[in-house]
Design a protein around this motif. Structure first.
Motif, PDB file in Angstrom:
ATOM      1  N   UNK A 299      -3.433  -7.947  -7.523  1.00 47.24           N
ATOM      2  CA  UNK A 299      -4.369  -8.378  -8.564  1.00 47.24           C
ATOM      3  C   UNK A 299      -3.666  -8.912  -9.799  1.00 47.24           C
ATOM      4  N   UNK A 300      -2.449  -8.434 -10.086  1.00 47.12           N
ATOM      5  CA  UNK A 300      -1.724  -8.848 -11.286  1.00 47.12           C
ATOM      6  C   UNK A 300      -0.761 -10.002 -11.019  1.00 47.12           C
ATOM      7  N   UNK A 301      -0.838 -10.577  -9.811  1.00 46.83           N
ATOM      8  CA  UNK A 301       0.017 -11.704  -9.475  1.00 46.83           C
ATOM      9  C   UNK A 301       1.352 -11.326  -8.860  1.00 46.83           C
ATOM     10  N   UNK A 302       1.696 -10.055  -8.848  1.00 44.01           N
ATOM     11  CA  UNK A 302       2.946  -9.603  -8.229  1.00 44.01           C
ATOM     12  C   UNK A 302       2.787  -9.613  -6.708  1.00 44.01           C
ATOM     13  N   UNK A 303       3.905  -9.526  -6.004  1.00 42.42           N
ATOM     14  CA  UNK A 303       3.877  -9.507  -4.545  1.00 42.42           C
ATOM     15  C   UNK A 303       4.443  -8.204  -4.010  1.00 42.42           C
ATOM     16  N   UNK A 304       3.841  -7.730  -2.931  1.00 45.61           N
ATOM     17  CA  UNK A 304       4.338  -6.550  -2.223  1.00 45.61           C
ATOM     18  C   UNK A 304       4.725  -7.003  -0.821  1.00 45.61           C
ATOM     19  N   UNK A 305       6.000  -6.897  -0.487  1.00 47.04           N
ATOM     20  CA  UNK A 305       6.503  -7.396   0.785  1.00 47.04           C
ATOM     21  C   UNK A 305       6.510  -6.305   1.846  1.00 47.04           C
ATOM     22  N   UNK A 306       6.369  -6.707   3.098  1.00 46.29           N
ATOM     23  CA  UNK A 306       6.458  -5.755   4.197  1.00 46.29           C
ATOM     24  C   UNK A 306       7.891  -5.263   4.357  1.00 46.29           C
ATOM     25  N   UNK A 307       8.026  -4.021   4.799  1.00 45.08           N
ATOM     26  CA  UNK A 307       9.332  -3.413   5.057  1.00 45.08           C
ATOM     27  C   UNK A 307       9.216  -2.538   6.300  1.00 45.08           C
ATOM     28  N   UNK A 308      10.307  -2.335   7.029  1.00 42.62           N
ATOM     29  CA  UNK A 308      10.262  -1.395   8.153  1.00 42.62           C
ATOM     30  C   UNK A 308       9.748  -0.035   7.681  1.00 42.62           C
ATOM     31  N   UNK A 309       8.954   0.588   8.502  1.00 42.84           N
ATOM     32  CA  UNK A 309       8.333   1.865   8.122  1.00 42.84           C
ATOM     33  C   UNK A 309       9.411   2.898   7.804  1.00 42.84           C
ATOM     34  N   UNK A 310       9.265   3.536   6.643  1.00 50.21           N
ATOM     35  CA  UNK A 310      10.230   4.523   6.196  1.00 50.21           C
ATOM     36  C   UNK A 310      11.325   3.952   5.325  1.00 50.21           C
ATOM     37  N   UNK A 311      11.300   2.636   5.106  1.00 48.45           N
ATOM     38  CA  UNK A 311      12.353   1.977   4.335  1.00 48.45           C
ATOM     39  C   UNK A 311      11.841   1.337   3.051  1.00 48.45           C
ATOM     40  N   UNK A 312      10.591   1.591   2.702  1.00 50.74           N
ATOM     41  CA  UNK A 312      10.017   1.033   1.487  1.00 50.74           C
ATOM     42  C   UNK A 312       9.604   2.111   0.508  1.00 50.74           C
ATOM     43  N   UNK A 313       8.688   1.765  -0.380  1.00 51.81           N
ATOM     44  CA  UNK A 313       8.294   2.716  -1.427  1.00 51.81           C
ATOM     45  C   UNK A 313       6.950   3.410  -1.167  1.00 51.81           C
ATOM     46  N   UNK A 314       6.290   3.105  -0.040  1.00 51.03           N
ATOM     47  CA  UNK A 314       5.028   3.772   0.276  1.00 51.03           C
ATOM     48  C   UNK A 314       5.310   5.194   0.769  1.00 51.03           C
ATOM     49  N   UNK A 315       4.482   6.137   0.368  1.00 53.40           N
ATOM     50  CA  UNK A 315       4.690   7.552   0.705  1.00 53.40           C
ATOM     51  C   UNK A 315       4.180   7.858   2.121  1.00 53.40           C
ATOM     52  N   UNK A 316       4.853   7.275   3.089  1.00 53.01           N
ATOM     53  CA  UNK A 316       4.390   7.406   4.468  1.00 53.01           C
ATOM     54  C   UNK A 316       4.705   8.787   5.042  1.00 53.01           C
ATOM     55  N   UNK A 317       5.861   9.335   4.730  1.00 52.77           N
ATOM     56  CA  UNK A 317       6.192  10.669   5.236  1.00 52.77           C
ATOM     57  C   UNK A 317       5.147  11.683   4.793  1.00 52.77           C
ATOM     58  N   UNK A 318       4.742  11.590   3.523  1.00 48.53           N
ATOM     59  CA  UNK A 318       3.755  12.536   2.998  1.00 48.53           C
ATOM     60  C   UNK A 318       2.411  12.376   3.712  1.00 48.53           C
ATOM     61  N   UNK A 319       2.054  11.145   4.041  1.00 50.72           N
ATOM     62  CA  UNK A 319       0.794  10.911   4.745  1.00 50.72           C
ATOM     63  C   UNK A 319       0.880  11.424   6.181  1.00 50.72           C
ATOM     64  N   UNK A 320       2.003  11.203   6.851  1.00 47.84           N
ATOM     65  CA  UNK A 320       2.181  11.750   8.198  1.00 47.84           C
ATOM     66  C   UNK A 320       2.125  13.272   8.185  1.00 47.84           C
ATOM     67  N   UNK A 321       2.739  13.868   7.182  1.00 52.06           N
ATOM     68  CA  UNK A 321       2.688  15.333   7.055  1.00 52.06           C
ATOM     69  C   UNK A 321       1.246  15.798   6.853  1.00 52.06           C
ATOM     70  N   UNK A 322       0.489  15.030   6.059  1.00 54.31           N
ATOM     71  CA  UNK A 322      -0.914  15.364   5.836  1.00 54.31           C
ATOM     72  C   UNK A 322      -1.735  15.256   7.103  1.00 54.31           C
TER      73      UNK A 322
END
Length: 270
Positions: free
Chosen positions: A212-235
């Motif tokens: 929304x602010x014009x910035x870009x979020x690029x795809x990354x291999x799972x577990x190698x970016x800044x999304x809290x995926x481990x925490x979601x898998x644990x949940x």
């Protein structure tokens, strides 16, 4: 939880590396791939051939995904063929992307949203009769009115039986907290798209999601970016989630390496 990958990502990677799809599936299976996630469009192109291929590789179909334009065509009943196909090929869920907004659509936003919700509600009822979970996700486009918590909530409030295909990396559109979104939608989730994000491109040609602010979020291999995926898998594990997870790498040009890296990382978390 079983690990799936997008068929379209696999094909793109195979074509780019100039290797046959059979060889790629063997390599991914060795890494831990167990299921395939595929669009209705891709499946219909050569259904019998693909089903035979997946059987030979011992890969089940996790679910189907497909775009519609219910906002402008609420009378469209092609969802019936979509859901019937899912039942025929053994998929447990159908993701519906019900439509996108143009600038001109803003003038009739309420009507278009109601059209989308009405059509999705009919699809959900049809799917329920046939034992197929019909779901929506937080689709990552600024043209999507359900790319955020509030937008997705609109549909869940109007359609109680609608399920959630939770995408870990799409709440970046409005810089929302993916863990908070997970907690809000946890009881609705029937399948999970594991998408990680990076603030910069990995290589030339990578295409990012525009926020929304014009910035870009690029795809990354799972577990190698800044999304809290481990925490979601644990949940998911704490909640005894009985669905599957799908690694997704649209926009990541080093696709095959990214898929393999993602599968290895996810396998280590399960």
């Amino acid at each position: 939880m079983k690990i799936a990958a997008f068929y379209e990502n696999i094909v793109y990677g195979a074509e780019k590396e100039q290797v046959c799809i059979e060889e790629v599936l063997d390599e991914l299976k060795a890494q831990g791939l167990q299921m395939i996630y595929i669009s209705l469009e891709s499946l219909k192109e050569k259904e019998e051939e693909l089903l035979q291929l997946f059987r030979e590789k011992d890969l089940a179909i996790e679910g189907l995904h497909q775009h519609f334009d219910f906002g402008h065509h609420p009378e469209d009943e092609s969802y019936k063929e979509y859901i019937d196909t899912a039942l025929r090929v053994g998929a447990e869920n159908c993701l519906i992307v019900p439509g996108l907004f143009s600038k001109e659509d803003e003038e009739n936003r309420d009507e278009i949203m109601e059209n989308m919700a009405g059509a999705v509600k009919k699809a959900v009822a049809y799917g329920k009769e046939r034992g197929i979970n019909v779901c929506m996700e937080d689709y990552d486009s600024m043209a999507s009115p359900y790319n955020c918590v509030n937008g997705l909530s609109y549909f869940f409030e109007k359609i109680p039986d609608l399920k959630c295909a939770f995408d870990t990396g799409n709440f970046v559109c409005y810089k929302e907290d993916e863990e908070a979104a997970f907690l809000k939608f946890a009881d609705k989730i029937c399948t999970v798209h594991l998408k990680d994000r990076s603030k910069s491109a990995h290589m030339q040609g990578d295409v990012g999601c525009v926020c929304f602010d014009g910035s870009s979020a690029f795809s990354a291999p799972v577990g190698n970016g800044y999304i809290h995926i481990k925490e979601i898998l644990d949940g998911l594990k704490r909640r005894n989630y009985d669905g599957n997870v799908i690694v997704e790498l649209y926009g990541y040009e080093d696709t095959l390496k990214g898929i393999k890296k993602s599968i290895r990382w996810v396998r280590g978390q399960l």
